[in-house]
Design an enzyme around this catalytic site. Structure first.
Site, PDB file in Angstrom:
ATOM      1  N   LYS A  73      24.066 -17.345  -8.766  1.00  0.00           N
ATOM      2  CA  LYS A  73      23.912 -18.485  -9.676  1.00  0.00           C
ATOM      3  C   LYS A  73      23.627 -17.978 -11.096  1.00  0.00           C
ATOM      4  O   LYS A  73      24.250 -18.410 -12.050  1.00  0.00           O
ATOM      5  CB  LYS A  73      22.773 -19.379  -9.174  1.00  0.00           C
ATOM      6  CG  LYS A  73      22.529 -20.598 -10.007  1.00  0.00           C
ATOM      7  CD  LYS A  73      21.480 -21.493  -9.380  1.00  0.00           C
ATOM      8  CE  LYS A  73      21.033 -22.547 -10.373  1.00  0.00           C
ATOM      9  NZ  LYS A  73      20.015 -23.443  -9.842  1.00  0.00           N
ATOM     10  N   HIS A  80      13.048 -14.167  26.412  1.00  0.00           N
ATOM     11  CA  HIS A  80      12.708 -12.836  26.922  1.00  0.00           C
ATOM     12  C   HIS A  80      12.011 -12.001  25.855  1.00  0.00           C
ATOM     13  O   HIS A  80      11.964 -10.768  25.963  1.00  0.00           O
ATOM     14  CB  HIS A  80      13.974 -12.153  27.438  1.00  0.00           C
ATOM     15  CG  HIS A  80      14.571 -12.911  28.586  1.00  0.00           C
ATOM     16  ND1 HIS A  80      14.181 -12.705  29.891  1.00  0.00           N
ATOM     17  CD2 HIS A  80      15.474 -13.923  28.606  1.00  0.00           C
ATOM     18  CE1 HIS A  80      14.845 -13.546  30.679  1.00  0.00           C
ATOM     19  NE2 HIS A  80      15.635 -14.300  29.916  1.00  0.00           N
ATOM     20  N   GLY A 130      19.727 -22.909  -5.733  1.00  0.00           N
ATOM     21  CA  GLY A 130      20.347 -21.826  -4.959  1.00  0.00           C
ATOM     22  C   GLY A 130      20.387 -22.109  -3.466  1.00  0.00           C
ATOM     23  O   GLY A 130      21.419 -21.939  -2.809  1.00  0.00           O
ATOM     24  N   ARG A 131      19.276 -22.572  -2.901  1.00  0.00           N
ATOM     25  CA  ARG A 131      19.228 -22.785  -1.447  1.00  0.00           C
ATOM     26  C   ARG A 131      19.894 -24.090  -1.014  1.00  0.00           C
ATOM     27  O   ARG A 131      19.909 -24.420   0.156  1.00  0.00           O
ATOM     28  CB  ARG A 131      17.784 -22.704  -0.953  1.00  0.00           C
ATOM     29  CG  ARG A 131      16.800 -23.563  -1.706  1.00  0.00           C
ATOM     30  CD  ARG A 131      15.367 -23.171  -1.394  1.00  0.00           C
ATOM     31  NE  ARG A 131      14.400 -23.883  -2.214  1.00  0.00           N
ATOM     32  CZ  ARG A 131      14.001 -23.490  -3.428  1.00  0.00           C
ATOM     33  NH1 ARG A 131      14.487 -22.397  -3.960  1.00  0.00           N
ATOM     34  NH2 ARG A 131      13.103 -24.186  -4.101  1.00  0.00           N
ATOM     35  N   GLU A 176      10.846 -21.632   0.939  1.00  0.00           N
ATOM     36  CA  GLU A 176      10.981 -21.450  -0.507  1.00  0.00           C
ATOM     37  C   GLU A 176      10.847 -22.812  -1.208  1.00  0.00           C
ATOM     38  O   GLU A 176      10.344 -22.897  -2.328  1.00  0.00           O
ATOM     39  CB  GLU A 176      12.326 -20.787  -0.855  1.00  0.00           C
ATOM     40  CG  GLU A 176      12.392 -20.249  -2.277  1.00  0.00           C
ATOM     41  CD  GLU A 176      13.588 -19.335  -2.516  1.00  0.00           C
ATOM     42  OE1 GLU A 176      13.488 -18.127  -2.278  1.00  0.00           O
ATOM     43  OE2 GLU A 176      14.648 -19.837  -2.942  1.00  0.00           O
ATOM     44  N   LYS A 231      10.128 -10.749  -8.808  1.00  0.00           N
ATOM     45  CA  LYS A 231      11.241 -10.140  -9.571  1.00  0.00           C
ATOM     46  C   LYS A 231      10.710  -9.519 -10.854  1.00  0.00           C
ATOM     47  O   LYS A 231      11.095  -8.410 -11.236  1.00  0.00           O
ATOM     48  CB  LYS A 231      12.273 -11.222  -9.952  1.00  0.00           C
ATOM     49  CG  LYS A 231      13.096 -11.768  -8.809  1.00  0.00           C
ATOM     50  CD  LYS A 231      14.095 -12.793  -9.360  1.00  0.00           C
ATOM     51  CE  LYS A 231      14.752 -13.580  -8.246  1.00  0.00           C
ATOM     52  NZ  LYS A 231      15.615 -14.651  -8.744  1.00  0.00           N
ATOM     53  N   GLU A 233      19.445  -7.283  -7.064  1.00  0.00           N
ATOM     54  CA  GLU A 233      20.085  -6.839  -5.821  1.00  0.00           C
ATOM     55  C   GLU A 233      21.602  -7.001  -5.900  1.00  0.00           C
ATOM     56  O   GLU A 233      22.369  -6.093  -5.572  1.00  0.00           O
ATOM     57  CB  GLU A 233      19.577  -7.669  -4.627  1.00  0.00           C
ATOM     58  CG  GLU A 233      18.126  -7.472  -4.258  1.00  0.00           C
ATOM     59  CD  GLU A 233      17.174  -8.426  -4.982  1.00  0.00           C
ATOM     60  OE1 GLU A 233      17.536  -8.912  -6.091  1.00  0.00           O
ATOM     61  OE2 GLU A 233      16.075  -8.671  -4.463  1.00  0.00           O
TER      62      GLU A 233
HETATM   63  O1  F6P Z   1      15.249 -15.772  -3.635  1.00  0.00           O
HETATM   64  C1  F6P Z   1      14.973 -16.329  -4.872  1.00  0.00           C
HETATM   65  C2  F6P Z   1      16.191 -16.850  -5.523  1.00  0.00           C
HETATM   66  O2  F6P Z   1      15.805 -17.260  -6.797  1.00  0.00           O
HETATM   67  C3  F6P Z   1      16.829 -17.967  -4.716  1.00  0.00           C
HETATM   68  O3  F6P Z   1      16.342 -19.212  -5.006  1.00  0.00           O
HETATM   69  C4  F6P Z   1      18.269 -17.756  -4.993  1.00  0.00           C
HETATM   70  O4  F6P Z   1      19.021 -18.371  -4.017  1.00  0.00           O
HETATM   71  C5  F6P Z   1      18.357 -16.260  -4.981  1.00  0.00           C
HETATM   72  O5  F6P Z   1      17.183 -15.855  -5.644  1.00  0.00           O
HETATM   73  C6  F6P Z   1      19.581 -15.665  -5.604  1.00  0.00           C
HETATM   74  O6  F6P Z   1      19.735 -16.006  -6.951  1.00  0.00           O
HETATM   75  P1  F6P Z   1      21.134 -15.879  -7.674  1.00  0.00           P
HETATM   76  O7  F6P Z   1      22.099 -16.754  -6.964  1.00  0.00           O
HETATM   77  O8  F6P Z   1      20.902 -16.306  -9.078  1.00  0.00           O
HETATM   78  O9  F6P Z   1      21.570 -14.444  -7.597  1.00  0.00           O
END
Ligand code: F6P
Length: 548
Positions: A206, A383, A266-267, A352, A511, A212
């Protein structure tokens, strides 16, 4: 807490007090109609909550709480595009992403968002056609066979979970892979099985700044350039983002970028272009069915009264268990291998969203929120951890999900799967008394002293509450409705708890600190103002090295 909610809360406290000491098995024995009274049908779905520790009076008080918290008002505010994500000054309009064309406008900041939503969907459809029709070719002229989605959190969990859930609907010639973790093991193991010539990377973020994702994208790009050269990037990389400026800076042609908007959390973004790898994996027609299922659930949530409202009932029961019975967790137990990633997906959606400590006025919360969600596909969990649910002494509300029809049919499997699901719910509800165990062991021919020795170990308290949700089958439509069900459950809970479910400042804090530590770990900054533990950990790495 608003006065109306506080007063409903008091009534619920009294209702819970009245039920304290009552065992579920006695409630079933006392009421032959308990199942009929406490189950709801929506189309061909069945929600059975008769094994929750409620009675008609408690449910009536929960419905009163729904009104006291002004759920109809909150639903109207969401649908009206108001800035209900008030800390980020944003709307939360994921419902627009599955709103059918021609069904009226959805207005945000004075403008109908539907034309832009449908333009992006049309672009997605076109792109899926290009890939599936083998018109889009890689740099060497070969068709694409493997899609690698690089993203994390909401830019990963939704499409990853849904790709697995809809494995039975997979496009025969496309394999979808997902890379999220910063640990190079994630990307390296995926790349090891791929050919650059036939691989397409979808960089999904987003913000297009997430550490990452940017690191994995840069490494994937280097891998591709090493195999095919710089000019190949345009044929092997597309992007999905709200930040098209950053996409261009990364070196992806804006023509190969798919857009969404800041009013999509995002979620909550699976329904947007974030669903591109899923649409490539299952075909765009199936993706549209997923959207249709979600929209059907939206309509249900907006219009059904609380007593017939599936998301509403799940929300109210969770509030009952959390705030009035004292549960601090919930086990999500899908009796479906294909729904194996659902607990992980819902962990982000629920924890979240509702893992918050202050209310919408910034005041510390007076009540517990967002129980810890955990779980695993049945029967595997049986199990592993079910022992603790049966005899570990904790209150663990369970949510069973099963499908009437199997998505993969092999003789002899599905009946056994359903038998196990229903048996667990039954066992957790009724338990087994010491007297029953004694009778059973005696009937099995054990001597009296052995019966007395073993009976305490082989007895079960029961009274563990559970809900069972039965879907007709796992297909795109029903999966869409299932995921929208949980989105609205979370929203309904947030309205009652009076919290903002659409921000995530805790994640942002992590972050921020990681970005501060990185130059220190790289040896480019001093470890001043760090606590002795963090300084000690970094010093250990510095002294012993990161290689070898
Ligand atoms: O995990 C935290 C977060 O801010 C989420 O809300 C989001 O889905 C994710 O990081 C990834 O963010 P982006 O889509 O901006 O890379």
């Amino acid at each position: 807490m608003k006065p109306a909610v506080a007063s409903a809360w008091k009534q619920l406290d009294a209702a819970a007090e009245g039920l304290r000491g009552r065992h579920l098995r006695d409630m079933f024995a006392a009421d032959a109609d308990r199942f009929a009274r406490h189950s709801v049908v929506w189309h061909d779905w069945l929600l059975d909550y008769s094994k929750q520790r409620v009675d008609a009076h408690a449910m009536a008080q929960l419905y009163a709480l729904w009104q006291a918290a002004d759920l109809p008002g909150w639903i109207a505010r969401m649908r009206g595009g108001e800035g209900i994500n008030h800390t980020e000054r944003r709307a939360a309009l994921h419902i627009a992403l599955r709103h059918p064309i021609g069904k009226g406008p959805i207005v945000h900041a004075g403008k109908d968002v539907m034309p832009a939503v449908h333009d992006e969907l049309a672009k997605m459809r076109h792109f899926c056609g290009e890939i599936h029709g083998r018109h889009w070719r890689g740099a060497t002229g070969e068709p694409i066979t493997d899609i690698v989605n690089i993203g994390i959190g909401g830019s990963d969990l939704g499409p990853r979970m849904a790709t697995q859930a809809l494995a039975a609907h997979r496009h025969p010639e496309i394999r979808a892979h997902y890379v999220a973790n910063l640990d190079a093991a994630d990307l390296a193991t995926v790349l090891a099985g791929l050919q650059a010539r036939t691989t397409l990377f979808v960089i999904a973020s987003k913000t297009f700044t997430t550490q990452e994702t940017m690191q994995n994208a840069a490494s994937a790009r280097a891998w591709l350039v090493a195999a095919l050269g710089e000019a190949a990037v345009a044929r092997h990389f597309v992007a999905v983002s709200t930040n098209l400026g950053e996409v261009a800076r990364f070196g992806i042609d804006p023509a190969n970028a798919f857009a969404f908007w800041d009013w999509v959390g995002g979620r909550y973004s699976l329904w947007s272009v974030i669903g591109l790898p899923l649409a490539l994996a299952i075909g765009f027609d199936n993706f549209e069915k997923l959207l249709a299922g979600a929209h059907a659930m939206d309509e249900h949530f907006f219009s059904a009264p609380p007593e017939a409202n599936l998301p509403g009932l799940l929300a109210l029961l969770e509030i009952w268990n959390t705030n009035f019975l004292g549960a601090d967790n919930r086990a999500l137990l899908p009796y479906s291998q294909s729904l194996g990633l659902l607990p992980r997906y819902l962990q982000q959606l629920e924890m979240e969203s509702n893992g918050k400590r202050v209310d919408r006025q910034g005041q510390p919360l007076e009540c517990a929120v967002a129980p810890v969600l955990w779980g695993e596909a049945g029967t595997n969990g049986q199990h592993a951890f079910y022992q603790l649910i049966h005899q570990g002494g904790r209150l663990i509300p369970c949510e069973f999900i099963a499908c009437r029809r199997a998505d993969f049919e092999l003789p002899g499997h599905h009946e056994k799967l359903l038998a196990n699901c229903f048996a667990q719910a039954e066992a957790l509800m009724r338990g087994k008394t010491l007297a029953e165990t004694t009778t059973e062991l005696t009937a099995a021919g054990l001597p009296a002293d052995e019966v007395a020795r073993l009976a305490p170990y082989r007895s079960f308290p029961g009274n563990q509450p559970s809900t069972t949700l039965l879907l007709p089958r796992l297909d795109p439509f029903n999966l869409g409705a299932l995921l929208a069900l949980y989105e609205h459950k979370v929203f309904a809970e947030s309205a009652i708890w009076d919290i903002n479910p659409f921000d995530q400042w805790g994640v942002e804090y992590g972050k921020q600190l990681a970005n501060r530590l990185l130059p220190i770990l790289e040896g480019n900054a001093e470890a001043t103002e760090l606590d002795s533990s963090t300084r000690g950990l970094i010093a250990w790495i510095g002294a012993n090295g990161m290689a070898g």
